[in-house]
Scaffold this active site. Structure first.
Site, PDB file in Angstrom:
ATOM      1  N   GLY A  36      28.297   1.559  53.748  1.00 56.53           N
ATOM      2  CA  GLY A  36      27.815   1.764  52.381  1.00 56.53           C
ATOM      3  C   GLY A  36      29.016   2.080  51.509  1.00 56.53           C
ATOM      4  O   GLY A  36      30.133   1.628  51.786  1.00 56.53           O
ATOM      5  N   ARG A  37      28.793   2.901  50.483  1.00 53.57           N
ATOM      6  CA  ARG A  37      29.906   3.232  49.573  1.00 53.57           C
ATOM      7  C   ARG A  37      31.043   3.945  50.304  1.00 53.57           C
ATOM      8  O   ARG A  37      32.207   3.640  50.125  1.00 53.57           O
ATOM      9  CB  ARG A  37      29.404   4.126  48.436  1.00 53.57           C
ATOM     10  CG  ARG A  37      28.698   3.412  47.317  1.00 53.57           C
ATOM     11  CD  ARG A  37      28.246   4.428  46.279  1.00 53.57           C
ATOM     12  NE  ARG A  37      27.438   5.429  46.963  1.00 53.57           N
ATOM     13  CZ  ARG A  37      26.111   5.439  46.960  1.00 53.57           C
ATOM     14  NH1 ARG A  37      25.448   4.543  46.273  1.00 53.57           N
ATOM     15  NH2 ARG A  37      25.439   6.356  47.624  1.00 53.57           N
ATOM     16  N   ILE A  38      30.685   4.945  51.136  1.00 57.39           N
ATOM     17  CA  ILE A  38      31.745   5.711  51.821  1.00 57.39           C
ATOM     18  C   ILE A  38      32.411   4.837  52.879  1.00 57.39           C
ATOM     19  O   ILE A  38      33.643   4.811  52.997  1.00 57.39           O
ATOM     20  CB  ILE A  38      31.155   7.000  52.449  1.00 57.39           C
ATOM     21  CG1 ILE A  38      30.625   7.915  51.340  1.00 57.39           C
ATOM     22  CG2 ILE A  38      32.207   7.719  53.293  1.00 57.39           C
ATOM     23  CD1 ILE A  38      29.822   9.114  51.834  1.00 57.39           C
ATOM     24  N   THR A  71      31.616  11.896  60.233  1.00 56.11           N
ATOM     25  CA  THR A  71      31.577  12.675  58.985  1.00 56.11           C
ATOM     26  C   THR A  71      30.226  12.457  58.307  1.00 56.11           C
ATOM     27  O   THR A  71      30.084  12.728  57.107  1.00 56.11           O
ATOM     28  CB  THR A  71      32.698  12.234  58.005  1.00 56.11           C
ATOM     29  OG1 THR A  71      32.602  10.818  57.806  1.00 56.11           O
ATOM     30  CG2 THR A  71      34.081  12.593  58.510  1.00 56.11           C
ATOM     31  N   ARG A 116      26.218  12.907  59.621  1.00 54.56           N
ATOM     32  CA  ARG A 116      25.392  14.081  59.912  1.00 54.56           C
ATOM     33  C   ARG A 116      25.397  14.285  61.424  1.00 54.56           C
ATOM     34  O   ARG A 116      25.336  13.305  62.188  1.00 54.56           O
ATOM     35  CB  ARG A 116      23.956  13.882  59.435  1.00 54.56           C
ATOM     36  CG  ARG A 116      23.752  14.083  57.937  1.00 54.56           C
ATOM     37  CD  ARG A 116      23.919  15.540  57.502  1.00 54.56           C
ATOM     38  NE  ARG A 116      23.666  15.741  56.088  1.00 54.56           N
ATOM     39  CZ  ARG A 116      24.572  15.653  55.118  1.00 54.56           C
ATOM     40  NH1 ARG A 116      25.838  15.356  55.410  1.00 54.56           N
ATOM     41  NH2 ARG A 116      24.235  15.889  53.866  1.00 54.56           N
ATOM     42  N   GLU A 144      24.200  22.568  63.164  1.00 49.66           N
ATOM     43  CA  GLU A 144      25.152  23.180  62.249  1.00 49.66           C
ATOM     44  C   GLU A 144      24.667  24.566  61.798  1.00 49.66           C
ATOM     45  O   GLU A 144      23.459  24.704  61.543  1.00 49.66           O
ATOM     46  CB  GLU A 144      25.312  22.248  61.035  1.00 49.66           C
ATOM     47  CG  GLU A 144      26.744  22.170  60.587  1.00 49.66           C
ATOM     48  CD  GLU A 144      26.994  20.969  59.682  1.00 49.66           C
ATOM     49  OE1 GLU A 144      27.067  19.831  60.180  1.00 49.66           O
ATOM     50  OE2 GLU A 144      27.128  21.211  58.487  1.00 49.66           O
ATOM     51  N   HIS A 189      32.662  20.809  58.291  1.00 45.18           N
ATOM     52  CA  HIS A 189      31.923  20.036  57.281  1.00 45.18           C
ATOM     53  C   HIS A 189      32.606  20.109  55.899  1.00 45.18           C
ATOM     54  O   HIS A 189      32.014  20.598  54.928  1.00 45.18           O
ATOM     55  CB  HIS A 189      30.464  20.535  57.202  1.00 45.18           C
ATOM     56  CG  HIS A 189      29.528  19.495  56.643  1.00 45.18           C
ATOM     57  ND1 HIS A 189      28.221  19.397  57.018  1.00 45.18           N
ATOM     58  CD2 HIS A 189      29.726  18.507  55.733  1.00 45.18           C
ATOM     59  CE1 HIS A 189      27.640  18.390  56.362  1.00 45.18           C
ATOM     60  NE2 HIS A 189      28.546  17.841  55.572  1.00 45.18           N
ATOM     61  N   ALA A 226      34.278  17.272  54.459  1.00 41.98           N
ATOM     62  CA  ALA A 226      34.717  15.927  54.038  1.00 41.98           C
ATOM     63  C   ALA A 226      34.699  15.742  52.517  1.00 41.98           C
ATOM     64  O   ALA A 226      35.538  15.037  51.969  1.00 41.98           O
ATOM     65  CB  ALA A 226      33.883  14.853  54.717  1.00 41.98           C
TER      66      ALA A 226
HETATM   67  C1  GLV Z   1      27.834  16.216  52.451  1.00 40.70           C
HETATM   68  O1  GLV Z   1      27.703  16.256  53.638  1.00 40.70           O
HETATM   69  C2  GLV Z   1      27.024  15.425  51.586  1.00 40.70           C
HETATM   70  O2  GLV Z   1      25.996  14.866  52.039  1.00 40.70           O
HETATM   71  O3  GLV Z   1      27.353  15.315  50.401  1.00 40.70           O
END
Ligand code: GLV
Length: 322
Positions: A158-160, A238, A240, A269, A287, A289
């Site tokens: 996707g975007r990331i 990075t 979930r 978590e 967590h 990122a």
């Molecule tokens: C961080 O984990 C987010 O979903 O923005």
């Protein structure tokens, strides 16, 4: 109009935006910890808007506690698996997230984990700090070369994922990806080859996860998928935590089924599986990122803009999909 409830103080730039709304404000008073559940339920009573984080469960119980004046929940994260979106919709409460503004920051950390695990950077740092005697040697901390034709597998382009692909392309990596955008012109221009998950797992030297957590992606990577990876391969998460069966990952890392992992997120978590803490071949982050300063400001501002729009009767900027 009721108050705006904020479950944690945000970064200074984001707090300026929050105050610019001019609404009565209730901010949870511990900047380092989420509100205990009962405190949260008490503090949302009568709220018109909530700005929540991924540490809060946003569900019917919370909506009942807030009461009928609640109009918008602006989750300050791109992921919104902590929010019962159907329950919100049934009550006419708008739910928004913060897509787009955190892509580059998240991709930086994902790629940082790709480098850290494949080149054993954190393990080498621990070695230096241990005071161990050392001298340069041809086999000291050898790891995986990324530029020498290594393959990066992006699960959920996707975007990331696309921002990660840009980084991988700059490193000269071969790139495989799953997801509908893997066949897009943008992906093609970066040299991305679309692949199904089994081919991606079998051919990648590093697998990086960028899919949302949904019932379909829960434990997407388990014992069977780890066994399908190369014994020299690394896994980066990075996305979930529950996308990976963490006990199966510990087992695989202990037995050399895969070579290493870089994790920013955990199944339970904030507690990592205790087995992870005992392993040298895994890099663990808390967590972070999206924790670039400007990115966190932008996430908060987008959440505020969503609240402003909904309370003014306008469409939200970034409603959650679906
Ligand atoms: C961080 O984990 C987010 O979903 O923005």
């Amino acid at each position: 109009m009721g108050h705006l409830y904020l479950s944690r103080e945000l970064t200074p730039g984001a707090m300026d935006a929050v105050r610019s709304l001019g609404l009565p404000l209730v901010v949870h008073d511990d900047p380092d910890r989420p509100p205990p559940r009962q405190r949260l339920l008490d503090d949302v009573r009568g709220a018109s808007a909530l700005i929540t984080l991924l540490t809060e469960r946003v569900d019917d119980e919370l909506f009942d506690a807030a009461g009928p004046g609640l109009r918008v929940v602006a989750n300050c994260a791109v992921g919104y698996d902590n929010v019962s979106v159907d329950a919100a919709r049934a009550r006419g409460i708008v739910v928004t997230n913060t897509p787009g503004v955190l892509d580059e920051s998240t991709a930086d950390v994902a790629f940082g984990l790709v480098l850290a695990t494949s080149r054993r950077l954190v393990e080498a740092d621990r070695f230096m700090r241990s005071g161990a005697e050392w001298v340069w040697g041809p086999q000291l901390f050898v790891g995986l070369d990324l530029s020498a034709g290594a393959t990066l597998g992006i699960v959920g382009l996707g975007r990331i994922g696309m921002a990660v692909a840009r980084r991988a392309a700059a490193f000269g990596m071969r790139i495989l990806a799953t997801g509908s955008r893997a066949s897009s012109a943008e992906a093609h221009a970066l040299g991305v080859q679309p692949a199904d998950l089994s081919r991606l797992l079998a051919e990648s030297d590093v697998v990086t996860l960028h899919c949302p957590l949904t019932p379909q992606t829960h434990h997407l990577i388990g014992a069977q998928q780890l066994a399908a990876m190369k014994p020299t391969a690394h896994l980066v998460n990075t996305a979930r935590g529950p996308v990976v069966d963490e006990a199966a990952l510990v087992h695989a890392l202990e037995r050399g089924v895969i070579a290493g992992a870089g994790l920013d997120v955990y199944e339970d978590e904030p507690r990592p599986h205790p087995g992870l803490l005992a392993l040298d071949n895994v890099v663990l982050l808390p967590h972070i990122a999206s924790a670039g300063r400007a990115t966190r400001d932008a996430m908060g501002k987008l959440a505020v803009d969503n609240v402003r729009a909904v309370l003014a009767g306008d469409p939200p900027l970034t409603p959650v999909p679906g």
